[in-house]
Write a protein that holds these residues in place. Structure first.
Motif, PDB file in Angstrom:
ATOM      1  N   GLN A 132      -6.855  48.834  37.726  1.00 33.74           N
ATOM      2  CA  GLN A 132      -6.204  50.130  37.843  1.00 33.74           C
ATOM      3  C   GLN A 132      -4.760  49.904  38.286  1.00 33.74           C
ATOM      4  OE1 GLN A 132      -7.934  52.721  40.786  1.00 33.74           O
ATOM      5  NE2 GLN A 132      -6.748  51.818  42.437  1.00 33.74           N
ATOM      6  N   VAL A 133      -3.933  50.923  38.072  1.00 35.28           N
ATOM      7  CA  VAL A 133      -2.522  50.785  38.392  1.00 35.28           C
ATOM      8  C   VAL A 133      -1.988  52.109  38.935  1.00 35.28           C
ATOM      9  CG1 VAL A 133      -1.743  51.462  36.075  1.00 35.28           C
ATOM     10  CG2 VAL A 133      -0.307  49.966  37.484  1.00 35.28           C
ATOM     11  N   THR A 134      -1.031  52.005  39.845  1.00 32.63           N
ATOM     12  CA  THR A 134      -0.357  53.184  40.390  1.00 32.63           C
ATOM     13  C   THR A 134       1.133  53.038  40.185  1.00 32.63           C
ATOM     14  OG1 THR A 134      -2.073  53.521  42.065  1.00 32.63           O
ATOM     15  CG2 THR A 134       0.068  54.568  42.448  1.00 32.63           C
ATOM     16  N   LEU A 135       1.728  54.054  39.590  1.00 39.59           N
ATOM     17  CA  LEU A 135       3.163  54.070  39.347  1.00 39.59           C
ATOM     18  C   LEU A 135       3.791  55.148  40.211  1.00 39.59           C
ATOM     19  CD1 LEU A 135       3.114  53.973  35.427  1.00 39.59           C
ATOM     20  CD2 LEU A 135       2.849  52.077  37.044  1.00 39.59           C
ATOM     21  N   SER A 136       5.028  54.907  40.635  1.00 40.81           N
ATOM     22  CA  SER A 136       5.682  55.825  41.543  1.00 40.81           C
ATOM     23  C   SER A 136       6.956  56.398  40.955  1.00 40.81           C
ATOM     24  CB  SER A 136       5.999  55.104  42.862  1.00 40.81           C
ATOM     25  OG  SER A 136       6.639  55.972  43.770  1.00 40.81           O
ATOM     26  N   CYS A 137       7.247  57.632  41.319  1.00 45.02           N
ATOM     27  CA  CYS A 137       8.441  58.309  40.836  1.00 45.02           C
ATOM     28  C   CYS A 137       9.076  59.083  41.982  1.00 45.02           C
ATOM     29  CB  CYS A 137       8.079  59.266  39.705  1.00 45.02           C
ATOM     30  SG  CYS A 137       9.414  60.363  39.184  1.00 45.02           S
ATOM     31  N   SER A 138      10.364  58.848  42.207  1.00 43.60           N
ATOM     32  CA  SER A 138      11.111  59.626  43.192  1.00 43.60           C
ATOM     33  C   SER A 138      12.101  60.509  42.450  1.00 43.60           C
ATOM     34  CB  SER A 138      11.852  58.695  44.163  1.00 43.60           C
ATOM     35  OG  SER A 138      10.940  57.998  44.972  1.00 43.60           O
ATOM     36  N   PRO A 139      11.952  61.818  42.567  1.00 44.38           N
ATOM     37  CA  PRO A 139      12.826  62.716  41.822  1.00 44.38           C
ATOM     38  C   PRO A 139      14.210  62.797  42.436  1.00 44.38           C
ATOM     39  CG  PRO A 139      11.364  63.986  43.222  1.00 44.38           C
ATOM     40  CD  PRO A 139      10.957  62.549  43.364  1.00 44.38           C
ATOM     41  N   ILE A 140      15.093  63.422  41.721  1.00 45.99           N
ATOM     42  CA  ILE A 140      16.424  63.702  42.254  1.00 45.99           C
ATOM     43  C   ILE A 140      16.268  64.607  43.477  1.00 45.99           C
ATOM     44  CG2 ILE A 140      18.597  64.919  41.755  1.00 45.99           C
ATOM     45  CD1 ILE A 140      18.269  63.993  38.840  1.00 45.99           C
ATOM     46  N   SER A 199       8.097  65.851  47.247  1.00 46.39           N
ATOM     47  CA  SER A 199       8.224  65.913  45.775  1.00 46.39           C
ATOM     48  C   SER A 199       8.046  64.574  45.070  1.00 46.39           C
ATOM     49  CB  SER A 199       9.554  66.545  45.343  1.00 46.39           C
ATOM     50  OG  SER A 199       9.594  67.900  45.726  1.00 46.39           O
ATOM     51  N   ARG A 200       7.960  63.512  45.805  1.00 46.08           N
ATOM     52  CA  ARG A 200       7.674  62.224  45.154  1.00 46.08           C
ATOM     53  C   ARG A 200       6.307  62.304  44.483  1.00 46.08           C
ATOM     54  NH1 ARG A 200       5.392  57.190  46.079  1.00 46.08           N
ATOM     55  NH2 ARG A 200       4.428  57.887  48.032  1.00 46.08           N
ATOM     56  N   SER A 201       6.175  61.568  43.393  1.00 39.69           N
ATOM     57  CA  SER A 201       4.924  61.651  42.636  1.00 39.69           C
ATOM     58  C   SER A 201       4.415  60.260  42.297  1.00 39.69           C
ATOM     59  CB  SER A 201       5.147  62.457  41.352  1.00 39.69           C
ATOM     60  OG  SER A 201       3.981  62.508  40.555  1.00 39.69           O
ATOM     61  N   GLU A 202       3.123  60.171  42.171  1.00 38.52           N
ATOM     62  CA  GLU A 202       2.480  58.947  41.702  1.00 38.52           C
ATOM     63  C   GLU A 202       1.551  59.296  40.561  1.00 38.52           C
ATOM     64  OE1 GLU A 202       2.158  56.319  45.851  1.00 38.52           O
ATOM     65  OE2 GLU A 202       0.381  57.304  45.019  1.00 38.52           O
ATOM     66  N   MET A 203       1.412  58.362  39.651  1.00 38.76           N
ATOM     67  CA  MET A 203       0.367  58.507  38.646  1.00 38.76           C
ATOM     68  C   MET A 203      -0.509  57.250  38.684  1.00 38.76           C
ATOM     69  SD  MET A 203       1.766  57.856  34.790  1.00 38.76           S
ATOM     70  CE  MET A 203       0.130  57.361  34.269  1.00 38.76           C
ATOM     71  N   ASN A 204      -1.765  57.444  38.404  1.00 39.96           N
ATOM     72  CA  ASN A 204      -2.735  56.371  38.472  1.00 39.96           C
ATOM     73  C   ASN A 204      -3.478  56.286  37.143  1.00 39.96           C
ATOM     74  OD1 ASN A 204      -4.387  54.488  40.354  1.00 39.96           O
ATOM     75  ND2 ASN A 204      -5.925  55.697  39.295  1.00 39.96           N
ATOM     76  N   VAL A 205      -3.683  55.080  36.709  1.00 38.04           N
ATOM     77  CA  VAL A 205      -4.526  54.859  35.532  1.00 38.04           C
ATOM     78  C   VAL A 205      -5.634  53.902  35.951  1.00 38.04           C
ATOM     79  CG1 VAL A 205      -4.623  54.242  33.094  1.00 38.04           C
ATOM     80  CG2 VAL A 205      -2.463  55.027  34.081  1.00 38.04           C
ATOM     81  N   SER A 206      -6.860  54.344  35.791  1.00 34.79           N
ATOM     82  CA  SER A 206      -7.997  53.498  36.170  1.00 34.79           C
ATOM     83  C   SER A 206      -8.599  52.856  34.925  1.00 34.79           C
ATOM     84  CB  SER A 206      -9.054  54.335  36.891  1.00 34.79           C
ATOM     85  OG  SER A 206      -9.548  55.339  36.028  1.00 34.79           O
ATOM     86  N   THR A 207      -9.360  51.815  35.131  1.00 30.82           N
ATOM     87  CA  THR A 207     -10.051  51.108  34.052  1.00 30.82           C
ATOM     88  C   THR A 207      -9.124  50.912  32.847  1.00 30.82           C
ATOM     89  OG1 THR A 207     -11.989  52.401  34.765  1.00 30.82           O
ATOM     90  CG2 THR A 207     -12.273  50.947  32.885  1.00 30.82           C
TER      91      THR A 207
END
Lengths: 110, 114
Positions: free
Chosen positions: B18-26, B72-80
């Motif tokens: 699995q993986v977690t990606l991070s995003c910091s908005p303006i 407001s920071r966001s993460e997305m996760n993709v499993s398997t």
């Protein structure tokens, strides 16, 4: 789902105006037209947007037909750095979900 | 003003992980949207978050999920992970929601699944 139709590719001579067309015949009255471009797998870059009036900024001009079913993005003096994929997007009335089509790959030729 | 930042920029994983990606908005932007870009499918909308709530979701399986924090920071996760998940994942932020809000995109995270 993408609601726009664009030609897959176009060429433009350096220094000339590049006119990129877009059809959006099912656009609703409160939906905006946005243009973005993407240079070689970088994040898409905002260019311009409009509702019904023609718009101009430091990058480009946007001409929207009176019936709003089509628009044209104009880059007045294309440079080699304008070579990119250009996306025309109709924004939803609610939310920020952009549905990208296949875009137009513009090549500026020296 | 700093733009949208995404971390990491590159990632290599193997199938099943699995993986977690991070995003910091303006700064000041409250809406964050995620997109997947592949050569075959182009740019596809994943989901949108606003005020810590998912507001819209694209046509992706439940293995794809996300969240937004109070800053407001966001993460997305993709499993398997599957081989087909190899893509450029783009995050975009905007001030608010609705038809007249420009979205500003980050540089993306390039995920390779082996």
């Amino acid at each position: 789902d993408a609601k726009t139709t664009q030609p897959p590719s176009m060429d433009c001579a350096e220094g000339r105006a590049a006119n990129l067309p877009c059809n959006h015949s099912t656009i609703s009255g409160n939906e905006y037209v946005y243009w973005y471009r993407q240079i070689h797998s970088q994040g898409p870059q905002y260019i311009i947007h409009g509702l019904k009036n023609n718009e101009t900024n430091e990058m480009a001009s946007l001409i929207i037909t009176e019936d709003r079913k089509s628009s044209t993005l104009i880059l007045p003096h294309a440079t080699l750095r304008d070579t990119a994929v250009y996306y025309c997007i109709v924004s939803p009335y609610t939310g920020n979900q952009f549905y990208f089509g296949t875009g137009t790959s513009l090549t500026v030729i020296p | 003003k700093a733009g949208v930042t995404q971390t990491p920029r590159y990632l290599i994983k193997t199938r099943g992980q699995q993986v977690t990606l991070s995003c910091s908005p303006i700064s000041g932007h409250r809406s964050v949207s995620w997109y997947q870009q592949t050569p075959g499918q182009g740019l596809q909308f994943l989901f949108e978050y606003f005020s810590e709530t998912q507001r819209n979701k694209g046509n992706f399986p439940g293995r794809f999920s996300g969240r937004q924090f109070s800053n407001s920071r966001s993460e997305m996760n993709v499993s398997t992970l599957e081989l087909g998940d190899s893509a450029l994942y783009l995050c975009a932020s905007s001030l608010s929601r609705g038809p007249a809000n420009e979205q500003f995109f980050g540089p993306g995270t390039r995920l390779t699944v082996l």
